[in-house]
Scaffold this motif. Structure first.
Motif, short mmCIF file in Angstrom:
data_model
loop_
_atom_site.label_atom_id
_atom_site.label_comp_id
_atom_site.label_asym_id
_atom_site.label_seq_id
_atom_site.Cartn_x
_atom_site.Cartn_y
_atom_site.Cartn_z
N PHE A 33 0.84 -1.19 0.00
CA PHE A 33 0.00 0.00 0.00
C PHE A 33 0.88 1.25 0.00
O PHE A 33 2.02 1.24 0.47
N THR A 34 0.32 2.33 -0.52
CA THR A 34 1.04 3.61 -0.56
C THR A 34 0.52 4.52 0.55
O THR A 34 -0.56 4.30 1.11
N ARG A 35 1.29 5.54 0.86
CA ARG A 35 0.85 6.51 1.87
C ARG A 35 -0.41 7.24 1.41
O ARG A 35 -1.27 7.60 2.22
N THR A 101 -1.32 6.37 28.11
CA THR A 101 -1.38 7.56 28.95
C THR A 101 -2.03 8.70 28.16
O THR A 101 -2.11 8.67 26.93
N ASP A 102 -2.50 9.71 28.88
CA ASP A 102 -3.11 10.86 28.21
C ASP A 102 -2.14 11.49 27.22
O ASP A 102 -2.53 11.91 26.12
N THR A 103 -0.88 11.53 27.59
CA THR A 103 0.14 12.13 26.72
C THR A 103 0.26 11.37 25.40
O THR A 103 0.28 11.97 24.31
N VAL A 104 0.34 10.05 25.49
CA VAL A 104 0.48 9.22 24.30
C VAL A 104 -0.77 9.27 23.45
O VAL A 104 -0.70 9.37 22.21
N ARG A 105 -1.94 9.21 24.09
CA ARG A 105 -3.19 9.26 23.32
C ARG A 105 -3.30 10.57 22.55
O ARG A 105 -3.66 10.59 21.37
N THR A 106 -3.02 11.67 23.23
CA THR A 106 -3.12 12.98 22.58
C THR A 106 -2.11 13.13 21.45
O THR A 106 -2.42 13.72 20.40
N LYS A 107 -0.94 12.58 21.65
CA LYS A 107 0.12 12.72 20.66
C LYS A 107 -0.10 11.85 19.43
O LYS A 107 0.14 12.30 18.29
N LEU A 108 -0.55 10.61 19.62
CA LEU A 108 -0.54 9.64 18.53
C LEU A 108 -1.90 9.32 17.91
O LEU A 108 -1.99 9.07 16.71
N LEU A 109 -2.95 9.30 18.70
CA LEU A 109 -4.23 8.83 18.17
C LEU A 109 -4.77 9.65 16.99
O LEU A 109 -5.27 9.07 16.02
N PRO A 110 -4.70 10.99 17.01
CA PRO A 110 -5.19 11.73 15.83
C PRO A 110 -4.50 11.32 14.53
O PRO A 110 -5.15 11.15 13.49
N GLY A 111 -3.18 11.14 14.58
CA GLY A 111 -2.45 10.72 13.38
C GLY A 111 -2.75 9.29 12.97
O GLY A 111 -2.79 8.97 11.78
N LEU A 112 -2.96 8.42 13.95
CA LEU A 112 -3.30 7.03 13.65
C LEU A 112 -4.67 6.93 13.00
O LEU A 112 -4.92 6.07 12.15
N CYS A 113 -5.59 7.81 13.39
CA CYS A 113 -6.94 7.81 12.81
C CYS A 113 -6.98 8.48 11.44
O CYS A 113 -7.74 8.06 10.56
N SER A 114 -6.18 9.52 11.26
CA SER A 114 -6.23 10.29 10.01
C SER A 114 -5.48 9.63 8.87
O SER A 114 -5.70 9.95 7.70
N GLY A 115 -4.56 8.71 9.19
CA GLY A 115 -3.74 8.10 8.16
C GLY A 115 -2.39 8.74 8.02
O GLY A 115 -1.60 8.36 7.15
N ASP A 116 -2.09 9.72 8.88
CA ASP A 116 -0.76 10.32 8.86
C ASP A 116 0.28 9.37 9.44
O ASP A 116 1.47 9.50 9.15
N LEU A 117 -0.15 8.43 10.29
CA LEU A 117 0.75 7.47 10.92
C LEU A 117 0.31 6.06 10.60
O LEU A 117 -0.89 5.78 10.46
N VAL A 118 1.28 5.17 10.51
CA VAL A 118 1.04 3.74 10.33
C VAL A 118 1.57 3.03 11.56
O VAL A 118 2.66 3.32 12.04
N ALA A 119 0.79 2.07 12.07
CA ALA A 119 1.19 1.34 13.28
C ALA A 119 1.44 -0.12 12.96
O ALA A 119 0.79 -0.72 12.10
N GLY A 120 2.40 -0.71 13.69
CA GLY A 120 2.72 -2.13 13.54
C GLY A 120 2.64 -2.83 14.88
O GLY A 120 3.11 -2.30 15.90
N ASN A 121 2.05 -4.01 14.90
CA ASN A 121 1.90 -4.80 16.12
C ASN A 121 3.10 -5.74 16.26
O ASN A 121 3.24 -6.69 15.49
N ALA A 122 3.95 -5.49 17.24
CA ALA A 122 5.17 -6.27 17.43
C ALA A 122 5.02 -7.18 18.64
O ALA A 122 5.44 -6.84 19.75
N MET A 123 4.41 -8.33 18.42
CA MET A 123 4.26 -9.33 19.48
C MET A 123 4.97 -10.63 19.12
O MET A 123 5.76 -11.17 19.89
N THR A 124 4.74 -11.16 17.93
CA THR A 124 5.27 -12.46 17.54
C THR A 124 6.80 -12.47 17.54
O THR A 124 7.44 -11.50 17.14
N GLU A 125 7.35 -13.59 18.00
CA GLU A 125 8.80 -13.80 17.97
C GLU A 125 9.10 -15.14 17.32
O GLU A 125 8.18 -15.95 17.10
#
Length: 377
Positions: A33-35, A101-125
């Motif tokens: 996928f592209t940005r 935390t409130d700090t992390v939610r305020t900082k990251l959630l708007p970008g994660l919802c808008s598509g400005d940020l991409v998130a990766g789930n790092a659990m599997t080893e």
């Protein structure tokens, strides 16, 4: 127990279906996928469906979210894109919204919802897939935070992600109570993402390894609190196993539509192939799997919205949807015959994209173990 949709909800689903078809319809591609595509998903609201509105999401419950993801899966032929967006939302954005935390939610959630940020789930080893209580990645206490060390494997969106939700062992003697969740930004010193893996299916979603080399994570980027990682991960898996797989309901619906169209137009021995029971019965089984799986998924989501114990229902739903999607993809290839084997028809892509559905988010065998446990066995 009411699974019916209001006029407003149906209109919202139809709007998503049409918008997705206009933006992404066509045959599944082979590129990541592209940005630009990612921001389009953000504009459509698909990256923040169940995130509180104050952070840029739509504030939907699990059942409404599933309805929108199903419309997304039906309208978009590229299941890899549907998977990438859903993994971003349910495995990463949800735990940040619910436990950050409130700090992390305020900082990251708007970008994660808008598509400005991409998130990766790092659990599997490499040695921790189904058994997530034995993580080799560790987090060592230091002044003001933690030092993460180790490597995560098969991180969906990992090679291109801006943010990682990861889990590490903070107390090796405490089992699942010794696991802690962290939010780590890509540009943090010590974070290295690999090149994308060469995979069978879900090609639009890049996946790879992520290595943490004494990577410092401040206390404010801990999810929940020390030792809560196991519970937080299972919480996110509840959302993923239920709502992510609604996208596969959309895929199954699309497959039926393609197969009915083909069975009505393709002729052999002087008849439409849909006149032959061998073909017609396959389509009927595809419809039976779809509607049965959808009811199970809707029940699981309804229970989540009611705050009820949904472990059994979610496991049954995940098992039914993933196994049903794979079986229907095999049937579709058989119905299309030689054409189903050709890449230009797009049918074989559905088979490649459904195979991993029985593996990720807990394999089918793991779901059966969960179900057996819930039944008291």
């Amino acid at each position: 127990m009411d699974f019916s949709w209001s006029t407003q909800q149906r209109a919202a689903q139809s709007a998503v279906l049409e918008a997705v078809r206009e933006a992404f319809d066509g045959r599944p591609g082979t590129d990541f996928f592209t940005r630009g595509q990612w921001r389009t998903l953000g504009d459509l609201g698909l990256l923040g469906l169940c995130v509180p509105t104050e952070y840029g999401g739509q504030g939907l419950g699990a059942l409404e979210t599933a309805g929108m993801v199903e419309a997304f899966g039906r309208g978009c032929a590229d299941t890899g894109l549907v998977f990438a967006a859903s993994a971003h939302l349910f495995a990463c954005t949800v735990p940040i919204a619910d436990f950050g935390t409130d700090t992390v939610r305020t900082k990251l959630l708007p970008g994660l919802c808008s598509g400005d940020l991409v998130a990766g789930n790092a659990m599997t080893e490499a040695e921790a897939g189904s058994d997530v209580s034995r993580l080799a990645v560790t987090a060592e206490r230091t002044d003001g935070g933690w030092l993460l060390s180790g490597e995560k494997s098969f991180v969906s969106n990992g090679p291109v992600a801006d943010v990682y939700v990861t889990y590490a062992t903070t107390d090796p003697w405490a089992g699942h109570l010794g696991v802690t969740g962290f939010v780590v930004e890509r540009d943090t010193p010590g974070v290295t993402a690999s090149e994308p893996f060469d995979k069978l299916g879900l090609l639009a979603c890049p996946a790879g390894t992520v290595t943490f080399d004494r990577c410092f994570v401040p206390d404010e980027q801990v999810l929940g609190g020390e030792g809560m990682g196991g519970a937080i991960f299972q919480h996110s898996m509840g959302w993923e196993r239920a709502c992510l797989f609604a996208g596969y309901l959309g895929l199954m619906d699309r497959l039926i539509e393609r197969c009915v169209e083909h069975a009505r137009s393709r002729r052999q021995f002087g008849h439409r192939i849909g006149d032959f029971q061998a073909v017609a019965h396959r389509v009927v089984e595809m419809k039976l799997r779809l509607d049965s799986a959808r009811l199970l998924l809707h029940r699981a989501c309804w229970q989540m919205d009611q705050g009820e114990d949904s472990v059994l229902s979610v496991a049954l739903s995940k098992l039914a949807v993933s196994e049903g999607a794979l079986a229907s993809a095999v049937d579709a290839v058989q119905i299309f015959g030689g054409r189903g084997y050709r890449r230009d028809q797009g049918i074989e892509a559905y088979l490649r994209d459904t195979v991993p559905s029985t593996i990720f988010s807990g394999t089918s065998d793991i779901q059966r173990l969960l179900i057996a446990k819930e039944l008291g066995l």
